[in-house]
Design a protein around this motif. Structure first.
Motif, PDB file in Angstrom:
ATOM      1  N   SER A  52      30.702  25.684  34.158  1.00  0.00           N
ATOM      2  CA  SER A  52      31.843  25.380  35.022  1.00  0.00           C
ATOM      3  C   SER A  52      31.404  25.336  36.483  1.00  0.00           C
ATOM      4  N   CYS A  58      32.107  30.291  43.148  1.00  0.00           N
ATOM      5  CA  CYS A  58      32.208  31.745  43.336  1.00  0.00           C
ATOM      6  C   CYS A  58      30.919  32.331  43.899  1.00  0.00           C
ATOM      7  N   ALA A  74      40.110  36.012  41.894  1.00  0.00           N
ATOM      8  CA  ALA A  74      39.873  35.046  40.816  1.00  0.00           C
ATOM      9  C   ALA A  74      38.395  35.004  40.452  1.00  0.00           C
ATOM     10  N   CYS A  75      37.541  35.007  41.449  1.00  0.00           N
ATOM     11  CA  CYS A  75      36.099  34.993  41.195  1.00  0.00           C
ATOM     12  C   CYS A  75      35.643  36.283  40.519  1.00  0.00           C
ATOM     13  N   TYR A  78      36.670  35.971  36.913  1.00  0.00           N
ATOM     14  CA  TYR A  78      35.861  34.943  36.248  1.00  0.00           C
ATOM     15  C   TYR A  78      34.451  35.452  35.980  1.00  0.00           C
ATOM     16  N   ASP A  81      34.332  38.009  33.223  1.00  0.00           N
ATOM     17  CA  ASP A  81      34.460  37.379  31.909  1.00  0.00           C
ATOM     18  C   ASP A  81      33.147  36.720  31.492  1.00  0.00           C
TER      19      ASP A  81
END
Length: 94
Positions: A52, A58, A74-75, A78, A81
């Motif tokens: 991605s 990020c 958000a980073c 992400y 994960d």
């Protein structure tokens, strides 16, 4: 004569390989700089198994600073994960 027939049969294959190399290079450029659309991103990531572009965004923001607290969160989610996925992935035997 046989050489001519062989050359005619192989020509389309080399043209397709050149087109695929060109497409891969375009997709790699978009992966690093940003895709022009979601359709292109989906096609490129499916065709060439690319990561991605958000990963690169990020990582870049982590070095240069985030645009907002929301982007930082958000980073963080992400990357956590992706780290979990890496920890649970299998190792290929070579």
């Amino acid at each position: 004569m046989k050489f001519l027939v062989l050359a005619m049969l192989l020509w389309p294959v080399s043209a397709l390989a050149d087109a695929e190399d060109t497409r891969r290079n375009i997709c790699l450029g978009w992966m690093l700089g940003g895709y022009p659309s979601g359709l292109e991103e989906t096609a490129c990531t499916a065709q060439f198994a690319l990561p991605s572009p958000f990963l690169f965004k990020c990582i870049r923001a982590q070095r240069t600073g985030y645009d907002s607290d929301l982007q930082r969160r958000a980073c963080t989610l992400y990357l956590a994960d992706v780290s979990r996925q890496a920890a649970n992935s299998r190792v290929r035997r070579q």
